[in-house]
Design an enzyme around this catalytic site. Structure first.
Site, mmCIF file in Angstrom:
data_model
loop_
_atom_site.group_PDB
_atom_site.id
_atom_site.type_symbol
_atom_site.label_atom_id
_atom_site.label_comp_id
_atom_site.label_asym_id
_atom_site.label_seq_id
_atom_site.Cartn_x
_atom_site.Cartn_y
_atom_site.Cartn_z
ATOM 1 N N TYR A 1 41.134 -33.757 -2.833
ATOM 2 C CA TYR A 1 41.653 -32.515 -2.252
ATOM 3 C C TYR A 1 40.598 -31.750 -1.453
ATOM 4 O O TYR A 1 39.423 -32.055 -1.526
ATOM 5 C CB TYR A 1 42.384 -31.651 -3.274
ATOM 6 C CG TYR A 1 41.665 -31.128 -4.502
ATOM 7 C CD1 TYR A 1 40.303 -31.082 -4.613
ATOM 8 C CD2 TYR A 1 42.433 -30.639 -5.563
ATOM 9 C CE1 TYR A 1 39.704 -30.552 -5.742
ATOM 10 C CE2 TYR A 1 41.840 -30.114 -6.696
ATOM 11 C CZ TYR A 1 40.480 -30.077 -6.783
ATOM 12 O OH TYR A 1 39.899 -29.567 -7.892
ATOM 13 N N GLU A 2 41.061 -30.803 -0.652
ATOM 14 C CA GLU A 2 40.196 -30.131 0.328
ATOM 15 C C GLU A 2 39.583 -31.136 1.311
ATOM 16 O O GLU A 2 38.496 -30.916 1.842
ATOM 17 C CB GLU A 2 39.078 -29.322 -0.356
ATOM 18 C CG GLU A 2 39.520 -28.328 -1.412
ATOM 19 C CD GLU A 2 40.408 -27.195 -0.862
ATOM 20 O OE1 GLU A 2 40.447 -27.004 0.357
ATOM 21 O OE2 GLU A 2 41.082 -26.544 -1.687
ATOM 22 N N GLY A 3 40.303 -32.215 1.565
ATOM 23 C CA GLY A 3 39.808 -33.254 2.478
ATOM 24 C C GLY A 3 39.135 -34.378 1.722
ATOM 25 O O GLY A 3 38.121 -34.161 1.060
ATOM 26 N N ARG B 1 35.438 -25.927 0.277
ATOM 27 C CA ARG B 1 34.770 -27.228 0.102
ATOM 28 C C ARG B 1 33.489 -27.084 -0.712
ATOM 29 O O ARG B 1 33.176 -27.940 -1.544
ATOM 30 C CB ARG B 1 34.512 -27.879 1.461
ATOM 31 C CG ARG B 1 35.802 -28.385 2.073
ATOM 32 C CD ARG B 1 35.680 -28.963 3.468
ATOM 33 N NE ARG B 1 36.988 -29.508 3.854
ATOM 34 C CZ ARG B 1 37.273 -30.060 5.025
ATOM 35 N NH1 ARG B 1 36.343 -30.153 5.959
ATOM 36 N NH2 ARG B 1 38.478 -30.534 5.282
#
Lengths: 593, 593
Positions: free
Chosen positions: B440-442, B296
């Site tokens: 992406y990555e949350g 992140r």
């Protein structure tokens, strides 16, 4: 895959209930025949055309794009056939003057009907949209002969038309135009120069294209006062009909754009092309600007249409996509997960879209109706007032709505998550197609300067006063949950305007420093006012037996606008107020090192 | 056409002057060798590599994209060769453990050095970036044999690696994973299932690819507690080296994405592929999450790098493009018009970019240094504090910086006008490449929930208290033009947090209703604080004889941040506070009609 459903209920709400367009049009002799049934039929028929014919070509048009080939520019598969259907159905005539073969629809109907074209296929619609500007120019300034030979063909849609303004060295600054026009035999001129960003500059939809070209006469003064407007057809009309040879012009390239890839944006070379002067010499820029308001309102319609499509798509996905459980416990224990619309953050995104789209529709249709009043009201005083509304609100509609629609489109990607980032779901295309709406027909910065320098500051604030009075009057008479905020925002805008006026008197650069934020404050005030009116109207209908559920939803959406979107106005007012102070402390060289 | 120049001066300012990384790293035995000269050489060398090798492949990589062909996925021309150079120069080893052949660089150096990769070619860099996550997973949970056979090859860059998480029916909700793992002979497993959105799932850069795959064992419980992690190589290692036959998997499609088109995002089918368990059964999700913070923070680095490129490009264009005269009269009467940088609105856009980019750099490098402290400080108490900073600030850096960078990229288009909408100038590509960073990555929504539900609310606000104390302490001791605002914003955030905590106690959905706006308030407080520290430092250097002009510019940029960008925090606090009130008045069916 997204399927478009025209939002007829909300269109009716705005046109008939909020604006009562039927009564308004009854006062305009030219448009008196446009009663409710005619309006509805027109809007619905064009929406169905858009849904059936245009929407299926939207993704493929984006993928294929346009190409320069041997014989000219080719458009994506199906575009030419769709255009033939469009012409056969008579749609190009919709908002054209009846004496030229048009159907004479008012702007409010044109906006409501064409919204669907932008929802379903903005790239295709550009060919029709740019012809509209040329139509208005010629209608106002073309000679009877030009109108007879060319304008009637544009009205019927048999030919399209373009506006050739931009050149490599000039976009916002048309004073730098270099294209030259040299007088030739028979009152003709020979036009030579390079134009870029010409929407529909060449294509295979029609047998001829009428270009309106800005160029300089040999003795023209420098700057904007030396630019004339010329009519330059792709093929000249000869004794046996259209000449077989192209009139000295070619599309040397189709721009490889981020979006609107179905629209052929051409770099054009004119090399001694035969043309005719439109209007008087050196008045080209002024003559061209007759279409500026309606074309800027047109960008508002585009923003509305694409925003609506983005919202629809996100809403459909949020209802179908199953992912995680609602925070308070499963809503659909029968399914492996809940539809994502149960999550408050997803509802926040959807309501942001809904509120922006509905605000856009209210503002654009209202403004279109003012265009109609300005054009056709028998009373000069009413025309004057309508003209003031148009002057004040056009830059707001163009800039505020195109910025908001871009946010709406980006939220459609966000609701889709990774599935929005791939092309299959169509929402990333909306983002790409919409991005240019903040640029063409004058960037947001150009609109902001227009609003402050030309519309608000010069007349001692009379136009703005009218807006503030209207908001005040309604807010006070309604005296509901929105009143206090609107009254406070009026006061804020008034003080901010005085602040900016003072700063601009000291340093003209202050307008540029505050303009974009100032415009957003005005936009929120206008849209907040419209939502307050819509909510008041909806509340009055709630007492009906089994009221249409649209009314309760409208009130909830208005509340969302005030609680969630309008607060941005306060921070914009604060940043607008800061003006030049943080922009000019150091020189450009010292600051951007 | 844009040419990248690494922003070494500002990188040095943040690493050496603001963070004093050399002293900080001296306290971490593992990183003590990374003195100033070594850091600078590393950052500069990788920046030059990016500039010379990667940047020329950026636009062409976007145009060409990736294709599924007979033998697998082919990447754009030049990508494989650039990757070979990258491996030969030893760059994949940069931040890997020395016992595995790595160079052992700390995260702060890794972030500063890889910023340039994202500025010059984010699509290419994805192949390297995704291998990083798998590296961290294996380092923490791989068996000695797995590390010997696979991890050393990932460290050297000889092989790349992927994380195979997402499936058609699950993205944010990994509890819905369906891919199955069946025990087979010799402790092996057979993996079968469909994965989508796999970055670098197949490509022609390396002879092998190591997939880390989330899957369910036959007896696994439902939900997130039944997911295990498997190592599944594309080619198995046999007696004679790599098997010639693929290990039962194929990339069935490369996604047609909005951006990052040089990166092969694959839909993968595993059909009885041989794999090995990594870590314990049913602990796959937890094991995978060891890389979540650094990946992140990695999105923060991407946002920083692409934002820097967008800013550079806009600044270059604004200095060259001539259009209109300055409001106060011509600056360059020798030219036909002034460069557009003279217009206040253009300077406002450039400074918005500059301030966001510099804030990103401060936050990302600081956070990276905390990752280093958390990992390597000998004192457990210091590690604990560092871990708290990482926990609190990672979701903020991921979401706030990716949103701001997207605005920065869009401003680059806006500064370019129509020339930004066409592909030639490269800025529309940055917008397309960056859009996914918010997903992406949350997604931003996932980060916001993480921040509130996991980092702020559960520990009685202790982590947030540490942030507020730090801001307070610095603001009070500095007592300058920024003090009052920061103290006021601390108070606002404190009250807002109490408000949200109370609302969440009543209705868990309130976290989702306020999360995204809450996160922006925290982001502005953190970045405002960092700018205040930077400005204080810069002021202290101004008294030097002929001070570096960077300091005066830094102070001016900090002032701009406070006057023009930070005010958004107040409206975000207001909308965060409104919480569920306008989101839940009607049911989903009544609201979205």
């Amino acid at each position: 895959m997204f399927r478009y459903e025209p939002p007829l209920r909300d269109i009716h709400f705005v046109i008939h209930e909020l604006l009562d367009a039927e009564s308004a049009l009854r006062d305009l002799p030219e448009y008196a025949a446009w009663d409710r049934a005619t309006v509805d039929q027109t809007v619905e028929a064009l929406s169905r055309f858009a849904q059936r014919i245009l929407q299926p070509l939207n993704a493929s048009g984006d993928r294929e794009g346009c190409r320069v080939e041997e014989g000219g520019v080719s458009t994506p598969s199906g575009f030419a056939q769709a255009y033939r259907h469009f012409v056969e159905a008579g749609w190009p005539r919709l908002a054209c003057a009846e004496q030229l073969g048009g159907q004479g629809a008012p702007a409010v109907v044109f906006s409501a009907a064409t919204e669907s074209l932008y929802s379903t296929n903005p790239g295709w619609t550009m060919y029709f949209g740019t012809a509209r500007g040329a139509y208005e120019c010629l209608l106002a300034h073309g000679s009877p002969e030009q109108n007879d030979l060319y304008l009637t063909k544009i009205v019927s849609g048999q030919w399209t038309a373009t506006m050739c303004l931009t050149e490599p060295q000039c976009g916002s600054d048309l004073g730098l135009v270099r294209t030259r026009a040299v007088p030739a035999e028979d009152g003709r001129y020979r036009i030579s120069g390079a134009k870029i960003f010409i929407s529909g500059g060449d294509h295979d939809l029609t047998e001829n294209i009428v270009h309106l070209v800005l160029a300089r006469l040999p003795d023209a003064p420098a700057g904007v006062g030396g630019i004339s407007l010329f009519l330059v057809p792709k093929y000249l009309i000869g004794q046996q009909g259209l000449s077989l040879e192209c009139n000295g012009m070619s599309a040397v390239a189709v721009e490889d754009k981020m979006g609107l890839r179905g629209s052929a944006t051409c770099a054009m070379n004119f090399e001694g092309s035969v043309g005719w002067l439109v209007g008087k010499p050196n008045e080209g820029l002024r003559n061209m600007f007759v279409m500026i308001n309606s074309s800027r309102v047109g960008v508002g319609v585009q923003s509305l249409g694409m925003g609506q499509a983005a919202y629809d798509s996100a809403l459909g996905y949020a209802r179908d996509r199953l992912q995680m459980r609602a925070a308070g416990g499963a809503h659909r224990p029968d399914l492996p997960a809940d539809p994502i619309i149960v999550h408050a953050d997803v509802r926040r995104m959807l309501l942001t879209q809904k509120a922006h789209v509905e605000a856009s529709r209210m503002l654009v249709y209202w403004l279109s109706l003012e265009l109609d009043r300005e054009h056709a009201h028998p009373d000069a005083a009413v025309r004057q007032v309508a003209g003031d509304w148009v002057a004040l609100l056009t830059p707001v509609a163009k800039a505020f709505l195109s910025e908001n629609a871009y946010a709406v489109a980006n939220l459609a990607i966000q609701v889709h998550g990774g599935h929005g980032y791939i092309r299959d779901n169509g929402v990333e295309q909306i983002v790409r197609d919409l991005r240019v709406a903040q640029i063409y027909e004058g960037t947001t910065g150009v609109q902001a300067r227009d609003l402050l320098s030309r519309k608000v500051l010069p007349d001692g604030g009379a136009r703005l006063r009218r807006l503030l009075d209207m908001v005040h009057e309604h807010a006070r008479s309604a005296d509901d949950e929105f009143t206090e905020v609107l009254v406070r925002l009026c006061a804020e805008l008034e003080q901010l305007t005085a602040h900016v006026a003072e700063a601009a008197a000291r340093d003209a650069d202050a307008v540029g420093a505050s303009g974009c934020d100032y415009l957003r404050v005005v936009g929120h005030l206008v849209c907040g006012h419209l939502f307050a009116r819509a909510a008041r109207l909806a509340r009055s209908k709630l007492s009906q037996a089994s009221p249409d559920p649209h009314y309760a939803a409208k009130i909830a959406t208005a509340r969302f606008y005030f609680e969630r979107l309008l607060p941005e106005a306060w921070s914009c007012a604060q940043t607008a107020r800061s003006g030049l102070s943080s922009l000019s402390t150091l020189s450009e060289r010292e600051l951007f090192i």
